[in-house]
Design a protein around this motif. Sequence first.
Motif, mmCIF file in Angstrom:
data_model
loop_
_atom_site.group_PDB
_atom_site.id
_atom_site.type_symbol
_atom_site.label_atom_id
_atom_site.label_comp_id
_atom_site.label_asym_id
_atom_site.label_seq_id
_atom_site.Cartn_x
_atom_site.Cartn_y
_atom_site.Cartn_z
ATOM 1 N N PRO A 49 0.585 -1.376 -0.020
ATOM 2 C CA PRO A 49 -0.276 -0.143 -0.023
ATOM 3 C C PRO A 49 0.778 0.891 -0.004
ATOM 4 O O PRO A 49 0.707 2.357 -0.858
ATOM 5 N N GLU A 50 1.957 1.285 0.799
ATOM 6 C CA GLU A 50 3.096 2.314 1.007
ATOM 7 C C GLU A 50 3.368 2.954 -0.970
ATOM 8 O O GLU A 50 3.745 4.027 -1.071
ATOM 9 N N ASP A 64 2.133 6.141 -2.417
ATOM 10 C CA ASP A 64 2.236 7.116 -2.156
ATOM 11 C C ASP A 64 4.109 7.167 -3.129
ATOM 12 O O ASP A 64 3.746 8.295 -3.855
ATOM 13 N N LYS A 93 7.121 -3.829 5.289
ATOM 14 C CA LYS A 93 5.935 -3.757 5.758
ATOM 15 C C LYS A 93 6.059 -2.796 6.738
ATOM 16 O O LYS A 93 6.814 -3.841 7.357
ATOM 17 N N ASN A 94 5.206 -2.084 7.863
ATOM 18 C CA ASN A 94 5.830 -1.112 8.874
ATOM 19 C C ASN A 94 6.967 -1.495 9.191
ATOM 20 O O ASN A 94 7.704 -1.672 10.540
ATOM 21 N N ARG A 136 8.286 7.085 1.652
ATOM 22 C CA ARG A 136 8.170 6.139 3.044
ATOM 23 C C ARG A 136 8.411 6.632 4.225
ATOM 24 O O ARG A 136 7.397 6.142 5.390
ATOM 25 N N LYS A 157 7.330 9.448 5.672
ATOM 26 C CA LYS A 157 6.278 9.572 5.732
ATOM 27 C C LYS A 157 5.401 8.604 6.233
ATOM 28 O O LYS A 157 3.993 8.213 7.138
ATOM 29 N N TYR A 158 5.092 7.696 4.935
ATOM 30 C CA TYR A 158 4.053 6.675 5.281
ATOM 31 C C TYR A 158 3.230 6.074 6.449
ATOM 32 O O TYR A 158 2.888 5.586 7.304
ATOM 33 N N ASN A 159 5.233 5.465 7.062
ATOM 34 C CA ASN A 159 5.373 4.946 8.152
ATOM 35 C C ASN A 159 5.607 5.536 9.969
ATOM 36 O O ASN A 159 5.557 5.490 10.165
ATOM 37 N N ASP A 160 5.812 6.268 9.756
ATOM 38 C CA ASP A 160 6.255 7.680 10.604
ATOM 39 C C ASP A 160 7.553 7.128 11.206
ATOM 40 O O ASP A 160 7.474 7.273 13.158
#
Length: 731
Positions: A76-77, A80, A310-311, A342, A344-347
């Motif tokens: 999903p990320e 972005d 992921k994550n 990436r 930003k997406y995962n903080d």
Amino acid sequence: MFAEVVVDVSTNSLDKIFDYECPKNIEILLGQRVLVPFGRQTIEGYVLNLKETTELQPNQVKQIIKPLDDFSLILPEMFDVIRELKQEYKLRIIDILHLIVPSQIRNGKVKQQVVKNCFLTEYGLENLDQIKSNAKNQIQACAYLRTIPNCDFTKLATKFGNQTINTLISKGYIAFNETKSFRAPMQDISPEIEADLTLTDLQQKAVDTILSKQNLFNLLFGVTGSGKTEVYMQVIREALKNNQTAIMLVPEISLTPKTVKQFRSRFGDLVAVLHSGLSDGEKFDEWFRLYNGTAKIAVGARSAIFAPLKNLGAIIIDEEHDGSYQSESNPRYETITVAKARAKYNDCPLVLGSATPTIETFYNAQMGNYNLITLDKRINKMPLPKMDIVDMCQEFRSGNTSIFSGQLLNEMSKAVNNNEQIMLFLNRRGFSSYQMCRECGYVAKCTDCDVSLVYHKEDNLLKCHYCGKKFKPLTKCPSCGKTTIKLGNTGTEKIEEELQNLFPQTKVFRMDNDTTTTKSSHAKILSEFEKTKPAILVGTQMIAKGHDFPMVTLVGLLDADLSLFYCDFKANEKTYQLVTQVAGRAGRAEKEGKVVLQTFFPKHYVYNFCTNYDYLRFYNKEINLRQTAQFPPFSKIIRVLVTAEEDDPAKLLTHELFLKFKDLRVKYPNDFIFLEAMRSPHAKIKRKYRYQVLMRVSENNEKLIEEIFEISNVINNKATVFVEVNPQNLS
Ligand code: ADP
Ligand code: ZN
């Protein structure tokens, strides 16, 4: 259900989304690779969105034929990431997808390695005598299996023939068990797990600051040997504790077995390594281990930023100033853009580490866009090696015409006598840089590229370092016919030979593109060098990075000026970085290190700042120059490169484009600092003629950049146009 699909054809006209209907009985996943009808063909595509309705008329919608994998290839990320890369570099979606999904995964050719362990069945054992006596191979294969009960099918097939074994299987004599195996690259160096080190206060503070996420983006500005790697590893450790994953990027050149070993010995099999030296199968396996969560840390060069993790809990870019983080061929992109998306997406924190950050990165830190974390001391408290500048003009005047100054020779003898190690650095490979005619000045050039050829003594050939083409060396001048051929500047190969004469008892190693053509040669040279004392290692910039040899006490830069006179606004910055990196190789353990820097321009301010390890003053001077002259980061440099098989079409198209850009300048009079069309400095590379339009424009006018891309998006069957924003080099 309808799917928005991009098809796997890399052309501008097909760089769009097509709606397809999903088949009724099969679930289609977001990001899945699918087979679709297209015109009269069927082609592969990727599902970028799923939706309930479509604008298309029912009779216009075609149906997806089938999914090609039973899972989605795009996390999903990554949507972005696609958006960012599209926006920033105007890349085609399919080209971005090719970065995200490596070809080994895409073409589905490589599967997990399946090992078939063959054995004789009970039936086989009982009926051995039933095999016809003229089927010799079959008899031998069975006999072989009796002695070696579990044998790999491939091995049997090579010994006795594919057909033989398959026949025996179909007759029921042989059966097999299948096991799936992962190839683990460099497994031979998988060592025992080591404990984390106790951090120094400064390191601990760095780790805490990074984890606090005051700012997601961090610049870890630490001198060589200040323990940045330990900071990275403990940030990654925290991510693992939180059940998260991490990406650790290093420059391609320093992705040595040593780096890999360092991470493996800390994190074991949780580490997957991605780099260009892997075989297709190995790449496939490592990618998959990350995708399915067996591995949680991706260690690799630039492309590892797309690792299917992921994550994410940390993204680290070591030696962030390194040029290899920018892709220079299509698709052109900067690693940092992907890393930021990436993060930003995962903080999750992004850490850029360097002793010599790019001017742009440091400017970002000064502006508060990055958190600035400084490690200004070496772990071992040893001072940074002392750098001595040797004026080569002076040497020349006093009658020394050799490439070694008196001082360097002196220091080398001392080190050799003390049983220590020496690294000599020259940014030029080959025996000497070119062959020329002393009489008329003719220089041997490549017929396909506009660059001089380099003489290689080992195979007595002239080679083109751009395209690799080889030529016979000159015996007489093709231009004036005289035999006054001489060799130009000295390269690494010649140095090696001279050293061998000067120090016949000392082992000399050489490391450059010519000695490291095979996958393991790089590692082999380094590990041999490490074991030998005294020893001298001669090399190109390959030896400048990431190696930690405690016994190296002397580093010599034979011709530091080589990077100083590139026709490029980054020349000073690159020289500063190179000298500092090379110098950082000396004195990494107990023994104090020394650096001898040979230059024809001893008064140049770059050398003044690097010998004092004064990055901040260098930065201040440089950023002022950039601001005054309006170079990046205060502007954007745009190069529109036109290439063609013939000269005229390239020239013509360049001129047409130039006129359109002139109109654009009328529209945006305040945003153009510079606009010029010209032949490229390397007018021909790989048989292609090259012209370019160079522009320097305001750094913040997105609309203008859009229009530059639009103008450059021309379809011409004779010439190709590339747009590059802030390219690494302009040659
Ligand atoms: P850098 O990456 O900043 O150039 P390194 O990470 O290579 O520096 O560290 C230099 C040396 O210091 C390495 O040999 C490393 O093992 C050692 N080191 C780093 N941190 C510590 C620590 N906290 N305690 C002891 N040794 C350390
Ligand atoms: Zn060439």
